[in-house]
Design a protein around this motif. Structure first.
Motif, PDB file in Angstrom:
ATOM      1  N   ARG A 180     -26.626  -6.533   5.008  1.00  0.00           N
ATOM      2  CA  ARG A 180     -25.388  -6.853   4.264  1.00  0.00           C
ATOM      3  C   ARG A 180     -24.375  -7.509   5.047  1.00  0.00           C
ATOM      4  NH1 ARG A 180     -25.359  -2.583   0.451  1.00  0.00           N
ATOM      5  NH2 ARG A 180     -26.961  -0.941   0.797  1.00  0.00           N
ATOM      6  N   GLY A 181     -23.451  -8.406   4.272  1.00  0.00           N
ATOM      7  CA  GLY A 181     -22.438  -9.042   4.668  1.00  0.00           C
ATOM      8  C   GLY A 181     -22.821 -10.740   4.902  1.00  0.00           C
ATOM      9  N   VAL A 182     -21.926 -11.535   4.896  1.00  0.00           N
ATOM     10  CA  VAL A 182     -22.283 -12.853   5.070  1.00  0.00           C
ATOM     11  C   VAL A 182     -22.875 -13.483   6.295  1.00  0.00           C
ATOM     12  CG1 VAL A 182     -19.943 -13.560   5.444  1.00  0.00           C
ATOM     13  CG2 VAL A 182     -21.557 -15.095   4.310  1.00  0.00           C
ATOM     14  N   GLU A 183     -22.155 -12.812   7.415  1.00  0.00           N
ATOM     15  CA  GLU A 183     -22.607 -13.219   8.757  1.00  0.00           C
ATOM     16  C   GLU A 183     -24.128 -12.613   9.045  1.00  0.00           C
ATOM     17  OE1 GLU A 183     -20.045 -12.195  11.753  1.00  0.00           O
ATOM     18  OE2 GLU A 183     -18.363 -13.186  10.946  1.00  0.00           O
ATOM     19  N   ALA A 184     -24.422 -11.629   8.563  1.00  0.00           N
ATOM     20  CA  ALA A 184     -25.766 -11.183   9.010  1.00  0.00           C
ATOM     21  C   ALA A 184     -26.784 -11.713   8.042  1.00  0.00           C
ATOM     22  CB  ALA A 184     -25.824  -9.571   8.760  1.00  0.00           C
ATOM     23  N   VAL A 185     -26.606 -12.010   6.890  1.00  0.00           N
ATOM     24  CA  VAL A 185     -27.617 -12.550   5.707  1.00  0.00           C
ATOM     25  C   VAL A 185     -27.507 -14.202   6.101  1.00  0.00           C
ATOM     26  CG1 VAL A 185     -28.045 -13.582   3.474  1.00  0.00           C
ATOM     27  CG2 VAL A 185     -27.048 -11.146   3.907  1.00  0.00           C
ATOM     28  N   ALA A 186     -26.513 -14.846   6.522  1.00  0.00           N
ATOM     29  CA  ALA A 186     -26.463 -16.208   6.966  1.00  0.00           C
ATOM     30  C   ALA A 186     -27.310 -16.233   8.377  1.00  0.00           C
ATOM     31  CB  ALA A 186     -25.194 -16.822   7.188  1.00  0.00           C
TER      32      ALA A 186
END
Length: 293
Positions: free
Chosen positions: A220-226
């Motif tokens: 979850r979350g943009v940093e983790a996914v990116a």
């Protein structure tokens, strides 16, 4: 034509609708087909002359069968591989056959099906039959052995849990595809900033590799996914990638030497990717009809 043949012909007319009901209830194409087949077996053993509304009767039977399956699943939840992505329905963007169109009606994306997995069996049945198929609570109540008023409360409770839990996809398929193409370009180029720019801040990544990954993994979350950019890059550069409709939304089918490697579904909301669902379980991929997709 014999009476049995006539009954079979009438049943086939209801099959696409029944399969759509069962798929939304179970999230499994195989189990949905089994539920529909069970409805046919029960119909063939019954006195069909006493059935006034065949469609309603069959929908009720399929609902009961699905309810039993869902209840049995709850008992098995301690098994790690029970947590999994629903089966995707994959079609070509330029053509989808009529039965797939029924399955994909109302854009029931994988993200929504995942949310439905969190409901109790009775809540899911009441929500699916009433909110998705318009059945009256008077018809739903006997299936769950409740009063119509209680069945209405079940659907209301489910509606509250569903609302906002799954992102609403943008309606324009062309715009969805633009965003997915931008994701693919960023992945191929290993461009972190470009990847971040197409992801919603609250993006959710669900990846199901089956036994290979010990079931469903959620990020979850943009940093983790990116932060999974290197994985996305390997996928984008190491497979043959084709656009597809996955549960009515822009998606990708990835193959290696002609064999399915993964199916990816993207929920694009507000012009950004709010959910990515990836099925890479080889056993389940082998059971999907991915020909020409």
């Amino acid at each position: 034509m014999t009476s049995h043949d006539f009954l079979a012909e009438r049943f086939e007319g209801h099959r696409p609708h029944l399969r759509a009901v069962a798929y939304r209830m179970l999230g499994s194409l195989t189990e949905a087909e089994d539920a529909v087949q069970e409805a046919w077996l029960r119909l063939a053993r019954s006195d069909s002359d006493d059935i006034d509304n065949l469609g309603g009767w069959l929908t009720t039977v399929v609902g009961r069968v699905c309810l039993d399956v869902l209840r049995a699943r709850k008992v098995r939840r301690e098994e790690p591989l029970e947590e999994r992505l629903p089966d995707p329905v994959v079609g070509r963007e330029e053509h989808t056959d009529p039965e797939q169109q029924v399955l994909l009606a109302d854009s029931v994306g994988l993200a929504l099906l995942v949310v439905l997995e969190s409901l109790s069996p009775a809540e899911r049945l009441a929500f699916v039959l009433h909110d998705m198929f318009g059945l009256p609570f008077e018809q739903i109540a006997p299936i769950v052995d409740r009063t119509p008023a209680t069945a209405k409360k079940l659907a209301s409770r489910a509606r509250q849990r569903v609302r906002g839990a799954a992102p609403s996809p943008d309606p324009d398929p062309a715009e969805q595809r633009k965003v997915v193409d931008a994701f693919l370009a960023a992945a191929r180029g290993g461009d972190f900033e470009a990847l971040v720019s197409v992801l919603d801040p609250d993006v959710v990544l669900r990846a199901d590799g089956g036994a290979l990954t010990n079931g469903l993994k959620v990020v979850r979350g943009v940093e983790a996914v990116a932060g999974r950019l290197s994985t996305f890059q390997r996928m984008a550069t190491g497979t043959d990638t084709r656009p597809a409709l996955v549960n009515g939304l822009a998606g990708l089918v990835n193959t290696v030497d002609g064999r399915p490697f993964s199916v990816m579904s993207f929920t694009v909301s507000g012009g950004r990717i709010a959910a990515i669902d990836i099925l890479s379980d080889p056993d389940r991929l082998a059971r999907l009809d991915l020909a020409d997709h």
